[in-house]
Design a protein around this motif. Sequence first.
Motif, PDB file in Angstrom:
ATOM      1  N   THR A 384       0.826  -1.191   0.000  1.00  0.00           N
ATOM      2  CA  THR A 384       0.000   0.000   0.000  1.00  0.00           C
ATOM      3  C   THR A 384       0.866   1.249   0.000  1.00  0.00           C
ATOM      4  N   ARG A 385       0.216   2.399  -0.083  1.00  0.00           N
ATOM      5  CA  ARG A 385       0.890   3.698  -0.024  1.00  0.00           C
ATOM      6  C   ARG A 385       0.028   4.643   0.795  1.00  0.00           C
ATOM      7  N   ARG A 386       0.667   5.535   1.506  1.00  0.00           N
ATOM      8  CA  ARG A 386      -0.071   6.540   2.267  1.00  0.00           C
ATOM      9  C   ARG A 386      -0.289   7.771   1.398  1.00  0.00           C
ATOM     10  N   PHE A 387      -1.521   8.222   1.346  1.00  0.00           N
ATOM     11  CA  PHE A 387      -1.840   9.411   0.561  1.00  0.00           C
ATOM     12  C   PHE A 387      -1.003  10.599   1.016  1.00  0.00           C
ATOM     13  N   ASP A 388      -0.799  10.719   2.326  1.00  0.00           N
ATOM     14  CA  ASP A 388      -0.009  11.851   2.840  1.00  0.00           C
ATOM     15  C   ASP A 388       1.431  11.799   2.322  1.00  0.00           C
ATOM     16  N   ALA A 389       1.995  10.593   2.165  1.00  0.00           N
ATOM     17  CA  ALA A 389       3.360  10.481   1.639  1.00  0.00           C
ATOM     18  C   ALA A 389       3.401  10.853   0.166  1.00  0.00           C
ATOM     19  N   VAL A 390       2.382  10.446  -0.581  1.00  0.00           N
ATOM     20  CA  VAL A 390       2.288  10.827  -1.998  1.00  0.00           C
ATOM     21  C   VAL A 390       2.243  12.340  -2.123  1.00  0.00           C
ATOM     22  N   LEU A 391       1.387  12.973  -1.324  1.00  0.00           N
ATOM     23  CA  LEU A 391       1.273  14.434  -1.369  1.00  0.00           C
ATOM     24  C   LEU A 391       2.564  15.101  -0.914  1.00  0.00           C
ATOM     25  N   ASP A 392       3.233  14.520   0.073  1.00  0.00           N
ATOM     26  CA  ASP A 392       4.477  15.109   0.574  1.00  0.00           C
ATOM     27  C   ASP A 392       5.564  15.078  -0.495  1.00  0.00           C
ATOM     28  N   GLU A 393       5.619  13.985  -1.268  1.00  0.00           N
ATOM     29  CA  GLU A 393       6.633  13.944  -2.329  1.00  0.00           C
ATOM     30  C   GLU A 393       6.336  14.988  -3.404  1.00  0.00           C
ATOM     31  N   VAL A 394       5.066  15.138  -3.769  1.00  0.00           N
ATOM     32  CA  VAL A 394       4.710  16.175  -4.745  1.00  0.00           C
ATOM     33  C   VAL A 394       5.048  17.553  -4.187  1.00  0.00           C
ATOM     34  N   THR A 395       4.767  17.769  -2.908  1.00  0.00           N
ATOM     35  CA  THR A 395       5.090  19.055  -2.279  1.00  0.00           C
ATOM     36  C   THR A 395       6.587  19.314  -2.327  1.00  0.00           C
ATOM     37  N   GLY A 396       7.388  18.296  -2.005  1.00  0.00           N
ATOM     38  CA  GLY A 396       8.838  18.437  -2.079  1.00  0.00           C
ATOM     39  C   GLY A 396       9.308  18.739  -3.485  1.00  0.00           C
ATOM     40  N   PHE A 397       8.693  18.107  -4.472  1.00  0.00           N
ATOM     41  CA  PHE A 397       9.014  18.347  -5.883  1.00  0.00           C
ATOM     42  C   PHE A 397       8.800  19.825  -6.224  1.00  0.00           C
ATOM     43  N   PHE A 398       7.672  20.381  -5.818  1.00  0.00           N
ATOM     44  CA  PHE A 398       7.392  21.791  -6.088  1.00  0.00           C
ATOM     45  C   PHE A 398       8.333  22.703  -5.300  1.00  0.00           C
ATOM     46  N   GLU A 399       8.625  22.329  -4.062  1.00  0.00           N
ATOM     47  CA  GLU A 399       9.535  23.158  -3.249  1.00  0.00           C
ATOM     48  C   GLU A 399      10.919  23.248  -3.881  1.00  0.00           C
ATOM     49  N   VAL A 400      11.418  22.133  -4.381  1.00  0.00           N
ATOM     50  CA  VAL A 400      12.743  22.113  -5.010  1.00  0.00           C
ATOM     51  C   VAL A 400      12.755  23.007  -6.243  1.00  0.00           C
ATOM     52  N   HIS A 401      11.757  22.882  -7.075  1.00  0.00           N
ATOM     53  CA  HIS A 401      11.717  23.697  -8.290  1.00  0.00           C
ATOM     54  C   HIS A 401      11.548  25.184  -7.960  1.00  0.00           C
ATOM     55  N   ARG A 402      10.746  25.477  -6.946  1.00  0.00           N
ATOM     56  CA  ARG A 402      10.583  26.891  -6.564  1.00  0.00           C
ATOM     57  C   ARG A 402      11.909  27.462  -6.082  1.00  0.00           C
ATOM     58  N   ALA A 403      12.657  26.692  -5.303  1.00  0.00           N
ATOM     59  CA  ALA A 403      13.939  27.169  -4.771  1.00  0.00           C
ATOM     60  C   ALA A 403      14.966  27.380  -5.879  1.00  0.00           C
ATOM     61  N   LEU A 404      14.890  26.545  -6.928  1.00  0.00           N
ATOM     62  CA  LEU A 404      15.871  26.626  -8.014  1.00  0.00           C
ATOM     63  C   LEU A 404      15.421  27.533  -9.146  1.00  0.00           C
ATOM     64  N   GLY A 405      14.174  27.966  -9.104  1.00  0.00           N
ATOM     65  CA  GLY A 405      13.656  28.803 -10.183  1.00  0.00           C
ATOM     66  C   GLY A 405      13.402  28.033 -11.463  1.00  0.00           C
ATOM     67  N   THR A 406      13.124  26.730 -11.343  1.00  0.00           N
ATOM     68  CA  THR A 406      12.868  25.885 -12.508  1.00  0.00           C
ATOM     69  C   THR A 406      11.398  25.473 -12.527  1.00  0.00           C
ATOM     70  N   HIS A 407      11.012  24.795 -13.606  1.00  0.00           N
ATOM     71  CA  HIS A 407       9.590  24.505 -13.828  1.00  0.00           C
ATOM     72  C   HIS A 407       9.228  23.090 -13.383  1.00  0.00           C
ATOM     73  N   PRO A 408       8.292  22.960 -12.421  1.00  0.00           N
ATOM     74  CA  PRO A 408       7.769  21.629 -12.085  1.00  0.00           C
ATOM     75  C   PRO A 408       6.839  21.182 -13.206  1.00  0.00           C
ATOM     76  N   GLY A 409       7.303  20.237 -14.022  1.00  0.00           N
ATOM     77  CA  GLY A 409       6.636  19.986 -15.293  1.00  0.00           C
ATOM     78  C   GLY A 409       5.420  19.098 -15.263  1.00  0.00           C
ATOM     79  N   GLY A 410       5.194  18.342 -14.176  1.00  0.00           N
ATOM     80  CA  GLY A 410       4.013  17.498 -14.179  1.00  0.00           C
ATOM     81  C   GLY A 410       4.059  16.421 -13.122  1.00  0.00           C
ATOM     82  N   ILE A 411       3.000  15.605 -13.096  1.00  0.00           N
ATOM     83  CA  ILE A 411       2.914  14.479 -12.172  1.00  0.00           C
ATOM     84  C   ILE A 411       2.546  13.216 -12.947  1.00  0.00           C
ATOM     85  N   HIS A 412       3.042  12.087 -12.434  1.00  0.00           N
ATOM     86  CA  HIS A 412       2.821  10.773 -13.037  1.00  0.00           C
ATOM     87  C   HIS A 412       2.318   9.876 -11.911  1.00  0.00           C
TER      88      HIS A 412
END
Length: 467
Positions: A384-412
């Motif tokens: 199984t997977r925890r929904f909160d962990a899925v959301l946390d990884e997406v949040t981290g993905f956006f945080e990294v791109h925001r910090a670097l000034g790059t584009h978060p291109g999508g989700i899979h």
Amino acid sequence: MPAVSSEFHTIDRSQVDLDMAMNTPGDLDAWRDLPALQQPEWDDPAEVRAVVEELAKQPPLVFAGECDQLKARLGEVARGEAFVLQGGDCAETFEGSNADAVKNKLKTLLQMAVVLTYAASVPVVKIGRMAGQFAKPRSKPSEVRDGLELPAYRGDAVNGFDFTPDARRNDPWRLLKAYHCSAVTLNLCRAFTKGGYADLRQVHAWNRDFVAQSPAGRRYEQLAGEIDRALTFMKACGANPDEFHGVEFYSSHEALLLEYERALTRVDSLSGLPYDVSAHLVWLGERTRQLDGAHVEFLRHIRNPIAVKLGPTTSADDALALIDRLDPDREPGRLSFITRMGAGRIREALPPLIEKVERSGARVAWICDPMHGNTFEAPSGHKTRRFDAVLDEVTGFFEVHRALGTHPGGIHIEFTGDDVTECVGGGHQIEEDDLHQRYETACDPRLNRGQSLDLAFMVAELYRETH
């Protein structure tokens, strides 16, 4: 053709003369001299050859022009002008290639896309993990239950899910059935997306119903209200309703079974270039992206847009080497990187990759797979997977791109349009004790419809914060 090892194989190309059958360049078969991981071990080489020859005669599932169109859309993603929503089953099944199952998945994908399109204010490229995702890599070639050892289930394209000697026999004729099921699914998707089922106003009405019924609905009311007012405004301005009637939709799957992908490779009559016509986009997984391996060698010759999954152990040099191998011309839209780091690793593992790739001048689309790095086994034995962990990884993905000034291109993501109980958490709070109720996946746990829409609204909020 000799039997294929479950770990790797090297095939004598002289025994399968696909060049003559398909009039394709010889370098498309260079992969046959290299180690090919995750290939099934077939019992009868003559049977495999017969299936491959039959596949080589089949009509294309997609066309070169459609693949080029998707490449152009992904080029927009790489430039920060669009966003990717890619999703569907972990492993499709032949039984699931029916109108209701396809319609439910497509409905969920369209609902998510409407929310993301409005919030991001950029086009959303809609790619189904559908119409070809019939094979899966496995960590072990066999499975043991109660002292009985049988081949691992490798997806319906290879063998059956039931734990019996007959079902688990690797049957090459399943490759042909996978082709036909892919054709059925694609035909249904084209009919639904062009025939009115994808009408923007109808999809938004479904979302209004979801917001009204979701336990977390109040959180989404403001965004849903904004979309409602925007549609009313466009109608008042006399916008052409036909423009909202259909959508572009593309298919994708993991290019795992090389005999299948090779048999469905054709040379385009207009450009003279080879395309894998099994899907618009194909990707390599974490287990098959070796630079000196058969999968990378095969993909570098086809002209489809392609993607590669990158796990937490991927180095920046690994990423650059993959770019050099798969996208030497640095063509925007040609190559996407789908990161699957895990919620606990993404904030430290992703920045070095993005920084070095960006400095190299390469233009890749960065897409987040928040599913595969967050799988665990519940006490009941269910993966199984925890929904909160899925959301946390997406949040981290956006945080990294925001910090670097790059584009978060999508989700899979891996999801289904049905109300299954495979991942815990979400607005309806599925608990670990609930997993047995509707645990229906053929492989890995998927988000159900409600969890998928919860994620879409939350990703919409993250995108707004980033931009």
